[in-house]
Scaffold this motif. Structure first.
Motif, PDB file in Angstrom:
ATOM      1  N   TYR A  24       3.508   3.518   5.322  1.00 28.42           N
ATOM      2  CA  TYR A  24       4.963   3.549   5.442  1.00 28.42           C
ATOM      3  C   TYR A  24       5.599   2.260   4.950  1.00 28.42           C
ATOM      4  CZ  TYR A  24       4.363   7.637   8.453  1.00 28.42           C
ATOM      5  OH  TYR A  24       4.031   8.854   8.939  1.00 28.42           O
ATOM      6  N   ARG A  25       4.942   1.146   5.220  1.00 28.71           N
ATOM      7  CA  ARG A  25       5.486  -0.144   4.809  1.00 28.71           C
ATOM      8  C   ARG A  25       5.564  -0.244   3.289  1.00 28.71           C
ATOM      9  NH1 ARG A  25       2.675  -3.307   7.982  1.00 28.71           N
ATOM     10  NH2 ARG A  25       0.940  -3.619   6.572  1.00 28.71           N
ATOM     11  N   HIS A  26       4.612   0.373   2.592  1.00 28.25           N
ATOM     12  CA  HIS A  26       4.576   0.257   1.131  1.00 28.25           C
ATOM     13  C   HIS A  26       5.359   1.352   0.412  1.00 28.25           C
ATOM     14  CE1 HIS A  26       1.916  -3.154   0.979  1.00 28.25           C
ATOM     15  NE2 HIS A  26       1.190  -2.593   1.930  1.00 28.25           N
TER      16      HIS A  26
END
Length: 123
Positions: A24-26
């Motif tokens: 999700y962060r990327h």
């Protein structure tokens, strides 16, 4: 990575939240189509092994959903093996009263809670 997830996914239950957090962060920073598709497929592979953990992770995202979270939901719904299972799991979550701060104090509150979930069940 997809091969590792497919082959070793069953043993990764305790790592699912960390793996999803990294994906999700990327996602917001990756615009290239094949890389985004890879991340979406990775979440689907994890869901095949640990559906409850993936669904809980997606449900924990803020509302309104961002486009990346919506893309993940669409990928789970587009997977013929997962779509029905995910819908059943969501219906069960809707039917099960959640315990927020305190419990539901009366039958009237329970009736309101179930009435609020009813339109979603019909969909």
């Amino acid at each position: 990575m997809k091969i590792i997830l497919k082959e070793c996914g069953d043993a990764m239950l305790d790592k699912v939240p960390d793996i999803l957090a990294i994906l999700y962060r990327h996602m917001p920073t990756i615009q290239e189509g094949s890389l985004r598709q890879f991340l979406v497929e990775a979440v689907s592979i994890l869901a095949h092994h640990h559906q409850e953990a993936v669904i809980s992770s997606l449900l924990s995202k803020r509302l309104p959903m961002d486009s990346d979270t919506a893309e993940q939901w669409r990928s789970l719904g587009g997977d013929p093996l997962l779509a029905t299972q995910v819908l059943r799991a969501l219906i069960e979550k809707i039917k099960t009263p959640t315990r927020t701060e305190g419990s539901i104090a009366s039958e009237t509150e329970m009736d309101r809670h179930l009435a609020a979930a009813e339109p979603l069940l019909v969909s």
